[in-house]
Design an enzyme around this catalytic site. Structure first.
Site, PDB file in Angstrom:
ATOM      1  N   HIS A 165     -17.409  64.847  95.135  1.00 18.45           N
ATOM      2  CA  HIS A 165     -18.404  64.172  96.018  1.00 18.45           C
ATOM      3  C   HIS A 165     -19.192  63.370  95.303  1.00 18.45           C
ATOM      4  CE1 HIS A 165     -20.327  67.561  93.317  1.00 18.45           C
ATOM      5  NE2 HIS A 165     -21.229  67.314  94.142  1.00 18.45           N
ATOM      6  N   HIS A 211     -26.975  62.123  94.517  1.00 18.48           N
ATOM      7  CA  HIS A 211     -26.485  62.114  93.114  1.00 18.48           C
ATOM      8  C   HIS A 211     -24.271  61.555  93.397  1.00 18.48           C
ATOM      9  CE1 HIS A 211     -25.885  66.090  94.295  1.00 18.48           C
ATOM     10  NE2 HIS A 211     -24.208  66.120  93.896  1.00 18.48           N
ATOM     11  N   GLU A 250     -23.530  64.366  87.982  1.00 17.01           N
ATOM     12  CA  GLU A 250     -22.827  65.123  87.623  1.00 17.01           C
ATOM     13  C   GLU A 250     -22.186  65.138  87.982  1.00 17.01           C
ATOM     14  OE1 GLU A 250     -22.934  67.747  91.653  1.00 17.01           O
ATOM     15  OE2 GLU A 250     -22.284  69.440  90.728  1.00 17.01           O
TER      16      GLU A 250
END
Ligand SMILES: CC[C@H](C(=O)O)C(=O)SCCNC(=O)CCNC(=O)[C@H](O)C(C)(C)COP(=O)(O)OP(=O)(O)OC[C@H]1O[C@@H](n2cnc3c(N)ncnc32)[C@H](O)[C@@H]1OP(=O)(O)O
Ligand SMILES: [Co+2]
Length: 138
Positions: A7, A80, A129
């Site tokens: 994502h 992110h 991440e």
């Protein structure tokens, strides 16, 4: 070791307004109800577009890690990117061996699997991440 993009994280001041934009203007589907994630200091929701998911995150609590980001970017912004890995512990030690500052011990993220974050100062200014891919046998 690095798997698919899971994502793109977008920090928002108002998650319900952001959901309305992604749904009504961009036609996002499979929109999840906003969920609080107190240990991570965010309220999050996922919206799905053809190329994948956008994770909308709103600060939760006074120590939210995205408060300063929103002070710098009051309207919100791209926050992110998240990639999947098979084993978060191997990923963490490998990133450290490659000179990355890993910001946290693996902890449960929004998809219910373990996540870590790399310091953006080591990754070209992009907060990365890493999340353990769902349904990976260990
Ligand atoms: C986990 C639940 C969910 C999921 O998908 O499972 C999420 O993804 S929740 C996402 C929110 N959680 C986090 O972001 C945790 C990791 N983040 C942090 O630890 C901090 O945000 C940190 C360390 C990246 C930045 O902290 P802070 O902004 O308080 O520190 P500074 O203001 O001193 O910034 C240091 C330096 O980093 C640059 N910065 C900050 N945020 C970002 C960003 N999102 N992308 C790129 N760069 C960022 C900031 O500009 C400073 O740069 P410098 O050159 O030193 O001025
Ligand atoms: Co995320």
């Amino acid at each position: 070791m690095i798997g698919p993009l899971n994502h793109v994280g977008v920090a928002v001041p108002d998650i319900r307004k952001a959901i309305a934009f992604y749904r009504d203007v961009l036609g996002a589907t499979d929109i999840t109800e906003p969920q609080d994630l107190p240990p991570q200091g965010v309220t999050y929701a996922f919206v799905t577009l053809p190329s994948g998911q956008v994770e909308l995150i709103e600060p939760y609590g006074e120590n939210s890690p995205i408060l300063k980001f929103l002070e710098r970017n009051p309207k919100g912004g791209q926050h992110h990117v998240c990639f999947e890995v098979d084993d978060i512990h191997i990923a963490k030690t490998t990133m450290e061996a490659r000179g990355m500052r890993v910001l946290n011990e693996p902890r449960i993220g929004a998809h219910g699997t373990l996540v870590v974050f790399l310091h953006p100062g080591d990754s070209g200014g992009v907060l990365i991440e890493l999340m353990e891919a769902p349904d990976v046998e260990h």
